[in-house]
Design a protein around this motif. Structure first.
Motif, PDB file in Angstrom:
ATOM      1  N   LEU A  40      81.333  18.818 -22.604  1.00 56.64           N
ATOM      2  CA  LEU A  40      80.098  18.449 -22.014  1.00 56.64           C
ATOM      3  C   LEU A  40      78.901  18.418 -23.061  1.00 56.64           C
ATOM      4  N   VAL A  41      79.040  19.313 -24.133  1.00 59.54           N
ATOM      5  CA  VAL A  41      77.692  19.369 -24.958  1.00 59.54           C
ATOM      6  C   VAL A  41      78.008  18.272 -25.804  1.00 59.54           C
ATOM      7  N   LEU A  42      79.103  18.088 -26.581  1.00 56.54           N
ATOM      8  CA  LEU A  42      79.321  16.981 -27.466  1.00 56.54           C
ATOM      9  C   LEU A  42      79.218  15.611 -26.865  1.00 56.54           C
ATOM     10  N   GLY A  43      79.914  15.643 -25.515  1.00 55.04           N
ATOM     11  CA  GLY A  43      79.780  14.204 -24.837  1.00 55.04           C
ATOM     12  C   GLY A  43      78.143  13.891 -24.462  1.00 55.04           C
ATOM     13  N   ALA A  44      77.453  14.909 -24.142  1.00 58.83           N
ATOM     14  CA  ALA A  44      75.968  14.730 -23.825  1.00 58.83           C
ATOM     15  C   ALA A  44      75.278  14.239 -24.776  1.00 58.83           C
ATOM     16  N   ILE A  45      75.462  14.420 -26.093  1.00 56.13           N
ATOM     17  CA  ILE A  45      74.865  14.240 -27.068  1.00 56.13           C
ATOM     18  C   ILE A  45      75.013  12.588 -27.441  1.00 56.13           C
ATOM     19  N   PHE A  46      76.186  12.548 -27.373  1.00 58.55           N
ATOM     20  CA  PHE A  46      76.863  10.991 -27.498  1.00 58.55           C
ATOM     21  C   PHE A  46      76.398  10.185 -26.413  1.00 58.55           C
ATOM     22  N   ARG A  47      76.303  10.476 -25.007  1.00 59.34           N
ATOM     23  CA  ARG A  47      75.678   9.552 -24.073  1.00 59.34           C
ATOM     24  C   ARG A  47      74.080   9.544 -24.144  1.00 59.34           C
ATOM     25  N   PHE A  48      73.444  10.619 -24.334  1.00 59.04           N
ATOM     26  CA  PHE A  48      72.009  10.221 -24.375  1.00 59.04           C
ATOM     27  C   PHE A  48      71.757   9.261 -25.619  1.00 59.04           C
ATOM     28  N   VAL A  49      72.116   9.428 -26.776  1.00 58.76           N
ATOM     29  CA  VAL A  49      71.714   8.572 -27.826  1.00 58.76           C
ATOM     30  C   VAL A  49      72.247   6.956 -27.359  1.00 58.76           C
ATOM     31  N   LEU A  50      73.379   6.889 -26.790  1.00 50.90           N
ATOM     32  CA  LEU A  50      73.871   5.343 -26.333  1.00 50.90           C
ATOM     33  C   LEU A  50      73.189   5.081 -25.128  1.00 50.90           C
ATOM     34  N   TYR A  51      72.806   5.832 -24.401  1.00 49.06           N
ATOM     35  CA  TYR A  51      72.144   5.223 -23.196  1.00 49.06           C
ATOM     36  C   TYR A  51      70.915   4.906 -23.481  1.00 49.06           C
ATOM     37  N   ARG A  52      70.096   5.738 -24.236  1.00 54.83           N
ATOM     38  CA  ARG A  52      68.631   5.309 -24.698  1.00 54.83           C
ATOM     39  C   ARG A  52      68.638   3.917 -25.567  1.00 54.83           C
ATOM     40  N   VAL A  53      69.494   3.904 -26.399  1.00 51.35           N
ATOM     41  CA  VAL A  53      69.460   2.869 -27.542  1.00 51.35           C
ATOM     42  C   VAL A  53      70.085   1.661 -27.032  1.00 51.35           C
ATOM     43  N   TRP A  54      71.200   1.713 -26.529  1.00 54.19           N
ATOM     44  CA  TRP A  54      72.028   0.733 -25.812  1.00 54.19           C
ATOM     45  C   TRP A  54      72.187   0.293 -24.441  1.00 54.19           C
ATOM     46  N   VAL A  55      72.422   1.009 -23.545  1.00 52.47           N
ATOM     47  CA  VAL A  55      72.230   0.782 -22.056  1.00 52.47           C
ATOM     48  C   VAL A  55      70.965   0.379 -21.654  1.00 52.47           C
ATOM     49  N   PHE A  56      70.179   1.161 -21.714  1.00 53.98           N
ATOM     50  CA  PHE A  56      68.648   1.242 -21.398  1.00 53.98           C
ATOM     51  C   PHE A  56      67.845   0.674 -22.571  1.00 53.98           C
ATOM     52  N   GLY A  57      68.169   0.456 -23.515  1.00 54.02           N
ATOM     53  CA  GLY A  57      67.495  -0.054 -24.913  1.00 54.02           C
ATOM     54  C   GLY A  57      66.087  -1.040 -24.650  1.00 54.02           C
ATOM     55  N   GLU A  58      65.262  -0.488 -25.444  1.00 55.43           N
ATOM     56  CA  GLU A  58      63.952  -1.471 -25.209  1.00 55.43           C
ATOM     57  C   GLU A  58      64.220  -2.900 -25.384  1.00 55.43           C
ATOM     58  N   HIS A  59      65.340  -3.439 -25.953  1.00 52.34           N
ATOM     59  CA  HIS A  59      65.594  -4.981 -26.278  1.00 52.34           C
ATOM     60  C   HIS A  59      66.164  -5.640 -25.055  1.00 52.34           C
ATOM     61  N   ARG A  60      66.258  -4.631 -23.894  1.00 50.92           N
ATOM     62  CA  ARG A  60      67.055  -5.323 -22.699  1.00 50.92           C
ATOM     63  C   ARG A  60      65.877  -5.792 -21.679  1.00 50.92           C
TER      64      ARG A  60
END
Length: 169
Positions: free
Chosen positions: A131-151
């Motif tokens: 969960l720790v490794l997965g959480a780090i991965f998810r936070f970065v991709l959620y913030r940059v890609w899924v909910f990225g400022e370019h959307r």
């Protein structure tokens, strides 16, 4: 000098999002660990079902992903949520599935390769390390890609309401 307040402001926004992400993740963690242990100690006990721990983790993490999507969409990244909810949810679940894969690989490796088969070992490998490794991965991709400022974001209802009031007058 004008860039300093912007930097502090961005750091504050990042900190707030990270804290909210952690709280939503905490709720998801409770769902994940609770469902995993309920299944792992009952109908998916390895004594009854050889692949039980991995199947239990798959089910528990899927439920946690749903909880996390709702929390992150409507609270953590509410200012960043997108107008195209279907695409956003598909991307969120894609990132989450990879994050889930990280946890599953940790559990699988510990349980089946290292032969640490106790309930305690399964929880450490799947519900702590994974969960720790997965959480780090998810936070970065959620913030940059899924909910990225370019959307393209969902319009703010207050701005829309103000615009309607102005256009009627």
């Amino acid at each position: 000098m004008s860039s300093a307040p912007v930097t502090r402001s961005r750091l504050r926004i990042l900190a707030v999002e990270f804290i909210r992400f952690g709280l939503v993740g905490g709720l998801g963690f409770i769902v994940d660990v609770g469902v995993f242990n309920l299944l792992r100690t009952t109908i998916m006990d390895p004594a009854h079902m050889h692949e039980g721990p991995v199947v239990a983790k798959l089910i528990s993490t899927t439920l946690a992903i749903l909880v996390n999507w709702l929390g992150n969409r409507y609270w953590t990244f509410k200012e960043r949520r997108r107008a195209d909810m279907l695409r956003e949810s598909i991307e969120f679940f894609a990132v989450s599935i990879v994050g889930m894969g990280i946890g599953l690989v940790c559990l699988w490796f510990s349980h089946y390769v290292l032969h640490f088969t106790s309930l305690w070992a399964d929880n450490i490998s799947g519900n702590v390390i994974g969960l720790v490794l997965g959480a780090i991965f998810r936070f970065v991709l959620y913030r940059v890609w899924v909910f990225g400022e370019h959307r393209v974001r969902v319009p703010d209802a207050r701005i829309e309401a103000a615009g309607k009031t102005t256009s009627i007058s």
